[in-house]
Design a protein around this motif. Structure first.
Motif, short mmCIF file in Angstrom:
data_model
loop_
_atom_site.label_atom_id
_atom_site.label_comp_id
_atom_site.label_asym_id
_atom_site.label_seq_id
_atom_site.Cartn_x
_atom_site.Cartn_y
_atom_site.Cartn_z
N SER A 1 0.80 -1.23 0.00
CA SER A 1 0.00 0.00 0.00
C SER A 1 0.84 1.28 0.00
CB SER A 1 -0.94 0.00 1.21
OG SER A 1 -0.17 0.00 2.40
N LEU A 2 2.17 1.17 0.01
CA LEU A 2 3.03 2.34 0.14
C LEU A 2 2.74 3.39 -0.93
CD1 LEU A 2 5.46 3.83 1.43
CD2 LEU A 2 6.90 2.65 -0.23
N GLU A 3 2.71 2.99 -2.19
CA GLU A 3 2.51 3.95 -3.27
C GLU A 3 1.18 4.69 -3.11
OE1 GLU A 3 2.23 3.99 -8.12
OE2 GLU A 3 3.39 2.40 -7.15
N GLU A 4 0.13 3.96 -2.75
CA GLU A 4 -1.19 4.58 -2.56
C GLU A 4 -1.16 5.59 -1.40
OE1 GLU A 4 -5.59 3.21 -1.11
OE2 GLU A 4 -4.41 1.77 -2.27
N VAL A 5 -0.50 5.24 -0.32
CA VAL A 5 -0.41 6.14 0.84
C VAL A 5 0.35 7.40 0.47
CG1 VAL A 5 0.61 6.40 3.14
CG2 VAL A 5 -0.59 4.30 2.55
N ILE A 6 1.43 7.27 -0.29
CA ILE A 6 2.21 8.43 -0.72
C ILE A 6 1.36 9.33 -1.61
CG2 ILE A 6 4.17 9.19 -2.12
CD1 ILE A 6 5.69 6.72 -1.04
N ARG A 7 0.63 8.73 -2.55
CA ARG A 7 -0.22 9.52 -3.45
C ARG A 7 -1.30 10.28 -2.67
NH1 ARG A 7 0.82 8.24 -8.77
NH2 ARG A 7 1.66 6.16 -9.12
N GLU A 8 -1.92 9.60 -1.68
CA GLU A 8 -2.97 10.26 -0.89
C GLU A 8 -2.41 11.39 -0.03
OE1 GLU A 8 -5.02 7.28 1.36
OE2 GLU A 8 -5.78 6.29 -0.43
N SER A 9 -1.19 11.24 0.43
CA SER A 9 -0.58 12.26 1.28
C SER A 9 -0.20 13.47 0.45
CB SER A 9 0.66 11.72 1.96
OG SER A 9 0.30 10.67 2.83
#
Length: 191
Positions: free
Chosen positions: A183-191
């Motif tokens: 989920s790292l990429e998704e979390v970075i995008r949301e942040s």
């Protein structure tokens, strides 16, 4: 924390710091020694301890659910590494509560985390990563390092009272283990 102090001296230090309640595990020579200290408003039920760990159930007045704390001291010696990792896995089998594990693991996840000295063996780092993944550890609070004197480690202050949590600007801290999360990429995008 690793105290490097005998039980009596550590108890005196703990009390001078205002913690009347605590558990000390005896130092062996010049290494180890553990201490867990807490304020009177907190109820601590000791589950187990050894020269490598202190494991306890924590009940706070302002928190409905009990949670579990394990302070871990990972051996600096290669011959003891598997013993400590197996201990952590065994403790994980008893995980019926939200669980926080912190301390000095005396190990790194990836070679780029180390500067200077002898290169770390890839098998050792892999065994450490696998242990952490197997245990699926979860952080439930906020911790900070306190000043230290007699040890080469800082004491860790854990504050689970969210209203006391640090609210100022903090320097970003990246953990290499995050790259293993899908989920790292998704979390970075949301942040």
């Amino acid at each position: 924390m690793e105290t490097k102090l005998d039980k009596n001296r550590m108890e005196k230090v703990r009390r001078r710091c205002g913690f009347m309640n605590g558990i000390e595990v005896e130092v062996e020579g010049s290494r180890g020694g553990l201490c867990l200290a807490w304020k009177k408003e907190i109820s601590v039920n000791l589950r187990s301890f050894s020269k490598w760990h202190i494991d306890a159930l924590i009940k706070e007045d302002n928190v409905k659910e009990e949670w579990r704390y394990t302070g871990l001291y990972g051996s600096p010696y290669l011959k003891d590494k598997n013993t400590v990792w197996n201990l952590l896995r065994r403790l994980d089998q008893e995980a019926n509560y939200p669980w926080l594990v912190e301390g000095d693991f005396n190990e790194i996840l990836f070679s780029f985390e180390k500067s200077g000295g002898v290169q770390r063996d890839n098998k050792r780092m892999k065994a450490f990563r696998e242990t952490l993944e197997d245990c699926q550890l979860v952080d439930i609070g906020y911790s900070s390092h306190l000043p230290y004197s007699s040890s080469d480690h800082c004491p860790i202050l854990l504050d689970t009272n969210k209203s006391n949590a640090f609210t100022g600007s903090r320097k970003f801290h990246f953990e290499a283990l995050w790259t293993m999360e899908e989920s790292l990429e998704e979390v970075i995008r949301e942040s």
